[in-house]
Design a protein around this motif. Sequence first.
Motif, PDB file in Angstrom:
ATOM      1  N   LEU A  34       0.872  -1.177   0.000  1.00  0.00           N
ATOM      2  CA  LEU A  34       0.000   0.000   0.000  1.00  0.00           C
ATOM      3  C   LEU A  34       0.905   1.223   0.000  1.00  0.00           C
ATOM      4  O   LEU A  34       1.779   1.363   0.867  1.00  0.00           O
ATOM      5  N   GLU A  35       0.716   2.081  -1.005  1.00  0.00           N
ATOM      6  CA  GLU A  35       1.471   3.332  -1.032  1.00  0.00           C
ATOM      7  C   GLU A  35       0.625   4.409  -0.372  1.00  0.00           C
ATOM      8  O   GLU A  35      -0.598   4.296  -0.314  1.00  0.00           O
ATOM      9  N   LYS A  36       1.285   5.460   0.107  1.00  0.00           N
ATOM     10  CA  LYS A  36       0.553   6.564   0.753  1.00  0.00           C
ATOM     11  C   LYS A  36      -0.534   7.091  -0.184  1.00  0.00           C
ATOM     12  O   LYS A  36      -0.297   7.268  -1.372  1.00  0.00           O
ATOM     13  N   SER A  37      -1.719   7.277   0.366  1.00  0.00           N
ATOM     14  CA  SER A  37      -2.879   7.806  -0.373  1.00  0.00           C
ATOM     15  C   SER A  37      -3.538   6.803  -1.316  1.00  0.00           C
ATOM     16  O   SER A  37      -4.399   7.183  -2.096  1.00  0.00           O
ATOM     17  N   ASP A  38      -3.133   5.548  -1.265  1.00  0.00           N
ATOM     18  CA  ASP A  38      -3.861   4.516  -2.015  1.00  0.00           C
ATOM     19  C   ASP A  38      -5.258   4.340  -1.446  1.00  0.00           C
ATOM     20  O   ASP A  38      -5.481   4.541  -0.239  1.00  0.00           O
ATOM     21  N   PHE A  39      -6.185   3.959  -2.297  1.00  0.00           N
ATOM     22  CA  PHE A  39      -7.516   3.513  -1.873  1.00  0.00           C
ATOM     23  C   PHE A  39      -7.662   2.107  -2.435  1.00  0.00           C
ATOM     24  O   PHE A  39      -8.028   1.923  -3.593  1.00  0.00           O
ATOM     25  N   ILE A  40      -7.291   1.126  -1.624  1.00  0.00           N
ATOM     26  CA  ILE A  40      -7.294  -0.263  -2.086  1.00  0.00           C
ATOM     27  C   ILE A  40      -8.627  -0.906  -1.716  1.00  0.00           C
ATOM     28  O   ILE A  40      -9.080  -0.814  -0.569  1.00  0.00           O
ATOM     29  N   ILE A  41      -9.247  -1.539  -2.696  1.00  0.00           N
ATOM     30  CA  ILE A  41     -10.470  -2.289  -2.427  1.00  0.00           C
ATOM     31  C   ILE A  41     -10.118  -3.772  -2.357  1.00  0.00           C
ATOM     32  O   ILE A  41      -9.464  -4.308  -3.260  1.00  0.00           O
ATOM     33  N   LEU A  42     -10.545  -4.419  -1.271  1.00  0.00           N
ATOM     34  CA  LEU A  42     -10.440  -5.879  -1.177  1.00  0.00           C
ATOM     35  C   LEU A  42     -11.757  -6.442  -1.672  1.00  0.00           C
ATOM     36  O   LEU A  42     -12.810  -6.148  -1.106  1.00  0.00           O
ATOM     37  N   LEU A  43     -11.660  -7.224  -2.704  1.00  0.00           N
ATOM     38  CA  LEU A  43     -12.877  -7.740  -3.322  1.00  0.00           C
ATOM     39  C   LEU A  43     -12.907  -9.256  -3.165  1.00  0.00           C
ATOM     40  O   LEU A  43     -11.864  -9.909  -3.279  1.00  0.00           O
ATOM     41  N   GLY A  44     -14.070  -9.793  -2.940  1.00  0.00           N
ATOM     42  CA  GLY A  44     -14.167 -11.252  -2.853  1.00  0.00           C
ATOM     43  C   GLY A  44     -15.479 -11.662  -2.240  1.00  0.00           C
ATOM     44  O   GLY A  44     -16.142 -10.866  -1.567  1.00  0.00           O
ATOM     45  N   LEU A  45     -15.830 -12.894  -2.465  1.00  0.00           N
ATOM     46  CA  LEU A  45     -17.091 -13.411  -1.920  1.00  0.00           C
ATOM     47  C   LEU A  45     -17.010 -13.511  -0.409  1.00  0.00           C
ATOM     48  O   LEU A  45     -15.921 -13.473   0.169  1.00  0.00           O
ATOM     49  N   SER A  46     -18.157 -13.700   0.192  1.00  0.00           N
ATOM     50  CA  SER A  46     -18.219 -13.972   1.619  1.00  0.00           C
ATOM     51  C   SER A  46     -17.344 -15.188   1.936  1.00  0.00           C
ATOM     52  O   SER A  46     -17.421 -16.203   1.221  1.00  0.00           O
ATOM     53  N   GLY A  47     -16.505 -15.058   2.944  1.00  0.00           N
ATOM     54  CA  GLY A  47     -15.646 -16.185   3.325  1.00  0.00           C
ATOM     55  C   GLY A  47     -14.314 -16.230   2.589  1.00  0.00           C
ATOM     56  O   GLY A  47     -13.504 -17.128   2.809  1.00  0.00           O
ATOM     57  N   ALA A  74     -16.246  -0.609  -6.194  1.00  0.00           N
ATOM     58  CA  ALA A  74     -14.789  -0.745  -6.306  1.00  0.00           C
ATOM     59  C   ALA A  74     -14.298   0.102  -7.470  1.00  0.00           C
ATOM     60  O   ALA A  74     -13.299   0.810  -7.380  1.00  0.00           O
ATOM     61  N   ARG A  75     -15.032   0.047  -8.585  1.00  0.00           N
ATOM     62  CA  ARG A  75     -14.637   0.814  -9.785  1.00  0.00           C
ATOM     63  C   ARG A  75     -14.730   2.304  -9.522  1.00  0.00           C
ATOM     64  O   ARG A  75     -13.915   3.083 -10.003  1.00  0.00           O
ATOM     65  N   ARG A  76     -15.751   2.702  -8.750  1.00  0.00           N
ATOM     66  CA  ARG A  76     -15.982   4.128  -8.537  1.00  0.00           C
ATOM     67  C   ARG A  76     -14.966   4.734  -7.566  1.00  0.00           C
ATOM     68  O   ARG A  76     -14.582   5.873  -7.702  1.00  0.00           O
ATOM     69  N   TYR A  77     -14.538   3.977  -6.575  1.00  0.00           N
ATOM     70  CA  TYR A  77     -13.749   4.593  -5.495  1.00  0.00           C
ATOM     71  C   TYR A  77     -12.306   4.095  -5.367  1.00  0.00           C
ATOM     72  O   TYR A  77     -11.479   4.794  -4.806  1.00  0.00           O
ATOM     73  N   GLY A  78     -12.021   2.885  -5.839  1.00  0.00           N
ATOM     74  CA  GLY A  78     -10.678   2.342  -5.591  1.00  0.00           C
ATOM     75  C   GLY A  78      -9.690   2.794  -6.647  1.00  0.00           C
ATOM     76  O   GLY A  78     -10.060   2.989  -7.807  1.00  0.00           O
ATOM     77  N   ASN A  79      -8.421   2.972  -6.254  1.00  0.00           N
ATOM     78  CA  ASN A  79      -7.402   3.143  -7.293  1.00  0.00           C
ATOM     79  C   ASN A  79      -6.693   1.813  -7.550  1.00  0.00           C
ATOM     80  O   ASN A  79      -6.065   1.632  -8.583  1.00  0.00           O
ATOM     81  N   ARG A  80      -6.828   0.879  -6.600  1.00  0.00           N
ATOM     82  CA  ARG A  80      -6.299  -0.477  -6.820  1.00  0.00           C
ATOM     83  C   ARG A  80      -7.239  -1.485  -6.187  1.00  0.00           C
ATOM     84  O   ARG A  80      -7.957  -1.175  -5.236  1.00  0.00           O
ATOM     85  N   VAL A  81      -7.198  -2.684  -6.742  1.00  0.00           N
ATOM     86  CA  VAL A  81      -8.050  -3.754  -6.213  1.00  0.00           C
ATOM     87  C   VAL A  81      -7.176  -4.970  -5.915  1.00  0.00           C
ATOM     88  O   VAL A  81      -6.272  -5.306  -6.682  1.00  0.00           O
ATOM     89  N   VAL A  82      -7.432  -5.597  -4.763  1.00  0.00           N
ATOM     90  CA  VAL A  82      -6.851  -6.907  -4.475  1.00  0.00           C
ATOM     91  C   VAL A  82      -8.031  -7.868  -4.390  1.00  0.00           C
ATOM     92  O   VAL A  82      -8.949  -7.663  -3.585  1.00  0.00           O
ATOM     93  N   GLY A  83      -8.045  -8.851  -5.263  1.00  0.00           N
ATOM     94  CA  GLY A  83      -9.148  -9.825  -5.284  1.00  0.00           C
ATOM     95  C   GLY A  83      -8.756 -11.090  -4.543  1.00  0.00           C
ATOM     96  O   GLY A  83      -7.679 -11.641  -4.788  1.00  0.00           O
ATOM     97  N   LEU A  84      -9.614 -11.532  -3.652  1.00  0.00           N
ATOM     98  CA  LEU A  84      -9.344 -12.750  -2.887  1.00  0.00           C
ATOM     99  C   LEU A  84     -10.384 -13.821  -3.228  1.00  0.00           C
ATOM    100  O   LEU A  84     -11.568 -13.504  -3.423  1.00  0.00           O
TER     101      LEU A  84
END
Length: 246
Positions: free
Chosen positions: A27-40, A206-216
């Motif tokens: 994570l770099e300073k000022s990142d907005f990372i979205i963690l995306l993934g199903l429940s669990g 995630a598309r509207r607010y994140g600058n990066r996404v980590v998908g789990l």
Amino acid sequence: MSQLQINNLYKTYDNKTYALQDISFKLEKSDFIILLGLSGSGKSTLLRCINRLIEPTSGDIIYEGQSVNKMDKTELRLYRRHIGMIFQQFNLVKNLTVLTNVLTGRLGYHSVISKFTPEEIDAAYRCLKRVGLEEYAHKQVRQLSGGQQQRVAIARALMQEPELILADEPVASLDPATADSIMQYLGEINREGVSVICSLHFLTLARRYGNRVVGLKQGIKVFEGHPEDIDKVRFKEIYGEEAEEI
Ligand SMILES: Nc1ncnc2c1ncn2[C@@H]1O[C@H](COP(=O)(O)OP(=O)(O)OP(=O)(O)O)[C@@H](O)[C@H]1O
């Protein structure tokens, strides 16, 4: 130096649930990372490992060059001061006033139980103003709607003067319009320089607010990149073959 580095993180519950497996990202300073993934898929576990509400099984978490795993009690308290947490169920004390809840964001700064200073009380009003709730300061939290309660939780996090906000499904209990307004507040705070890691179920936000996404998926990182790079194929890698974007 990255603000936060997650290196080969594993979390196994009860020796049988592999909640996180070999997760690494920065994570770099000022990142907005979205963690995306199903429940669990491990999103909450990951967020809670970052501030050690959950102890990782192995791997490193490095914050501003310092190993979070190796921090003693005092170091951990100082570290957590700057990490605001926002939860799906708001985690407020419902029979206390809005103002008191916001002031609790300051507790990490008190070495002994002492009264809040007039400066802290002024700061709490300013944080409430930021989320448009200054007129609600003396109401009990239980009298507020879900969206308003989540705004109180954001004000409480702001009281910490956070460098990083960890938001665990902050909009999962809210209707779409309210959800979007909560994400807008997080977006504004992020633009002012506070980094955010936020777990979400839905790709639209995630598309509207994140600058990066980590998908789990089942504890494994299956995607890392820009939200706009999540095409149909990537979407199915994160959510499974049967899933359709809504
Ligand atoms: N305290 C626990 N003890 C045992 N297993 C757990 C515990 N907490 C979570 N798990 C398991 O770890 C896996 C990851 O759960 P986690 O809550 O991190 O996922 P999540 O993506 O945040 O899900 P949700 O969106 O439903 O909150 C799941 O299989 C879950 O059942």
